[in-house]
Design a protein around this motif. Structure first.
Motif, PDB file in Angstrom:
ATOM      1  N   PHE A  94       1.105  -1.469   0.160  1.00 12.88           N
ATOM      2  CA  PHE A  94       0.044  -0.027   0.192  1.00 12.88           C
ATOM      3  C   PHE A  94       1.019   0.897  -0.146  1.00 12.88           C
ATOM      4  O   PHE A  94       1.205   1.249   0.569  1.00 12.88           O
ATOM      5  CB  PHE A  94      -1.254  -0.608   1.450  1.00 12.88           C
ATOM      6  N   ASN A  95       0.822   1.573  -1.091  1.00 18.00           N
ATOM      7  CA  ASN A  95       0.271   1.481  -2.435  1.00 18.00           C
ATOM      8  C   ASN A  95       0.850   0.564  -3.431  1.00 18.00           C
ATOM      9  O   ASN A  95       1.918   0.433  -2.597  1.00 18.00           O
ATOM     10  CB  ASN A  95       0.257   3.053  -3.390  1.00 18.00           C
ATOM     11  N   ARG A  96       0.525  -0.070  -4.287  1.00 14.76           N
ATOM     12  CA  ARG A  96       1.569  -0.621  -5.163  1.00 14.76           C
ATOM     13  C   ARG A  96       2.584  -0.393  -6.104  1.00 14.76           C
ATOM     14  O   ARG A  96       2.350   1.244  -6.229  1.00 14.76           O
ATOM     15  CB  ARG A  96       0.186  -1.599  -6.196  1.00 14.76           C
ATOM     16  N   ALA A  97       3.357  -1.037  -6.476  1.00 14.55           N
ATOM     17  CA  ALA A  97       4.712  -0.116  -7.557  1.00 14.55           C
ATOM     18  C   ALA A  97       4.091   0.610  -8.714  1.00 14.55           C
ATOM     19  O   ALA A  97       4.981   1.291  -8.509  1.00 14.55           O
ATOM     20  CB  ALA A  97       5.340  -1.050  -7.378  1.00 14.55           C
ATOM     21  N   ASP A  98       2.974  -0.017  -9.432  1.00 13.06           N
ATOM     22  CA  ASP A  98       2.788   0.560 -10.644  1.00 13.06           C
ATOM     23  C   ASP A  98       2.238   2.770 -10.301  1.00 13.06           C
ATOM     24  O   ASP A  98       2.266   3.763 -10.702  1.00 13.06           O
ATOM     25  CB  ASP A  98       1.914   0.023 -11.423  1.00 13.06           C
ATOM     26  N   PHE A  99       1.450   2.555  -9.070  1.00 14.20           N
ATOM     27  CA  PHE A  99       0.835   3.782  -8.703  1.00 14.20           C
ATOM     28  C   PHE A  99       2.107   4.859  -8.090  1.00 14.20           C
ATOM     29  O   PHE A  99       2.252   6.153  -8.386  1.00 14.20           O
ATOM     30  CB  PHE A  99       0.175   2.972  -7.663  1.00 14.20           C
ATOM     31  N   ILE A 100       2.877   4.278  -7.332  1.00 15.96           N
ATOM     32  CA  ILE A 100       3.630   5.208  -6.817  1.00 15.96           C
ATOM     33  C   ILE A 100       4.621   5.404  -8.075  1.00 15.96           C
ATOM     34  O   ILE A 100       5.321   6.883  -7.667  1.00 15.96           O
ATOM     35  CB  ILE A 100       4.876   4.047  -5.484  1.00 15.96           C
ATOM     36  N   LYS A 101       4.785   4.497  -8.509  1.00 12.38           N
ATOM     37  CA  LYS A 101       5.917   5.733 -10.130  1.00 12.38           C
ATOM     38  C   LYS A 101       5.358   6.400 -10.646  1.00 12.38           C
ATOM     39  O   LYS A 101       5.618   6.866 -11.139  1.00 12.38           O
ATOM     40  CB  LYS A 101       6.618   4.023 -11.426  1.00 12.38           C
ATOM     41  N   MET A 102       3.576   5.747 -11.288  1.00 21.57           N
ATOM     42  CA  MET A 102       3.377   6.848 -11.473  1.00 21.57           C
ATOM     43  C   MET A 102       2.638   8.213 -10.780  1.00 21.57           C
ATOM     44  O   MET A 102       3.163   9.695 -11.815  1.00 21.57           O
ATOM     45  CB  MET A 102       1.535   6.190 -11.883  1.00 21.57           C
ATOM     46  N   CYS A 103       2.754   8.254  -9.984  1.00 22.78           N
ATOM     47  CA  CYS A 103       3.248   9.680  -8.817  1.00 22.78           C
ATOM     48  C   CYS A 103       4.374  10.400  -9.006  1.00 22.78           C
ATOM     49  O   CYS A 103       4.007  12.005  -8.715  1.00 22.78           O
ATOM     50  CB  CYS A 103       1.755   9.136  -8.291  1.00 22.78           C
ATOM     51  N   ASP A 104       5.426   9.227  -8.772  1.00 21.32           N
ATOM     52  CA  ASP A 104       7.149  10.379  -8.826  1.00 21.32           C
ATOM     53  C   ASP A 104       6.522  10.931 -10.135  1.00 21.32           C
ATOM     54  O   ASP A 104       7.816  11.857  -9.475  1.00 21.32           O
ATOM     55  CB  ASP A 104       7.378   8.640  -8.513  1.00 21.32           C
ATOM     56  N   ASP A 105       6.761  10.252 -10.871  1.00 20.93           N
ATOM     57  CA  ASP A 105       7.407  10.967 -12.145  1.00 20.93           C
ATOM     58  C   ASP A 105       6.063  11.399 -12.479  1.00 20.93           C
ATOM     59  O   ASP A 105       4.744  11.264 -12.821  1.00 20.93           O
ATOM     60  CB  ASP A 105       7.317   9.621 -13.159  1.00 20.93           C
TER      61      ASP A 105
END
Length: 304
Positions: A94-105
């Motif tokens: 929580f959160n998932r890796a894909d969501f973290i990447k989408m927000c971080d970039d």
């Protein structure tokens, strides 16, 4: 290890979670304390580990983890590699890796939200520069100057707390800044003058808007930058909550802070989405219990 001591007879030894934080643990201390308290009261004990590079590795062709036994991971970091190692090993993040990447970039955030009916500032991705460069991409800078007008907001796509965000007032400043940062992934956006120094933060939990407040900064155009930033209750939050609800539904958000701006016509536009949103200021300003709602969501998804 950072922890707080609680005594309760309700904690089951079989219900355990793990918080993974980055090395700057001081930024996450409030979140860690609040999560430990609320999860403990709901019967789940949380341990804390810093991401020091030793928590996972690939050895003999397999992923090897060096973490305590846990049912889930609250991931308070942006390290994509560790997140993906954990997920591939079967851990629920929580959160998932894909969501973290989408927000971080930040550029990836706008690409993901495009063609979904979500209003956002006009945005250009800067050309990536891999070698030394005598002159910047003049044709590109001419293009964005003509299309976006001045001032222009320039952002490094990776960054937090307003760092790496610049307001460029003319062509000379634009060329000079681009020479300095062209080796970083950057984006260029139309400036929302009507929102200078303030933004609306909406917290989303389990796909539903939880609440909102307004962040203000009287000393800078960035609402979340420096010691002059503060917050207030939002008097008329309905239109912002409705806008954030559309984003939450289209992106299937489990937890995030969505930052919104107003344009010169009073229309709402997306500023950023934060997967690891701080909530100390939010809780103190609104009186809403983010940590408890987050804990209840995790428990529903993991144990029920």
């Amino acid at each position: 290890m950072f922890t707080i001591k609680l005594v309760s007879c309700n904690v089951s030894k079989s219900m355990r979670g793990l918080i993974i934080t980055n090395q700057e643990i001081r930024h996450n201390e409030y979140k860690i304390q609040r999560f430990q308290k609320e999860f403990f009261e709901l019967g789940v004990e949380l341990e804390v580990r810093k991401n020091d590079g030793t928590l996972a590795r690939i050895e003999n062709n397999n992923i090897v983890l060096n973490i305590p036994k846990c049912d889930f991971v609250i991931y308070l970091d942006k390290d994509q590699y560790l997140a993906r190692l954990l997920e591939k090993s079967g851990k629920r993040l929580f959160n998932r890796a894909d969501f973290i990447k989408m927000c971080d970039d930040k550029m990836l955030t706008f690409i993901t939200c495009s063609n979904k009916g979500i209003r956002m500032p006009d945005t250009y991705a800067g050309p990536l520069v891999y070698t030394s460069i005598e002159e910047p991409h003049i044709e590109f800078l001419n293009e964005i100057s003509n299309k976006l007008g001045f001032p222009i907001v320039v952002k490094k796509v990776y960054g937090s707390l307003g760092e790496g965000v610049f307001l460029v007032k003319n062509k000379e400043e634009l060329i000079s800044l681009y020479k300095d940062i062209c080796h970083f992934p950057v984006l260029f956006q139309k400036y929302m003058a009507a929102s200078s120094g303030h933004s609306i933060r909406v917290i989303v939990i389990d796909g539903k808007v939880f609440g909102a407040f307004i962040r203000k900064n009287h000393g800078d155009f960035r609402s979340n930058f420096g010691t002059t930033a503060g917050s207030e209750k939002l008097q008329n939050p309905e239109k912002y909550l409705s806008f954030a609800t559309k984003i939450a539904e289209k992106l299937d958000i489990e937890y995030a802070g969505i930052d919104l701006l107003d344009d010169e016509n009073g229309e709402i536009v997306l500023c950023e989405i934060n997967s690891n949103a701080f909530f100390e200021e939010f809780e103190k300003t609104t009186g809403l219990n983010v940590a408890k709602a987050f804990a209840e969501m995790v428990i529903r998804k993991i144990y029920e």
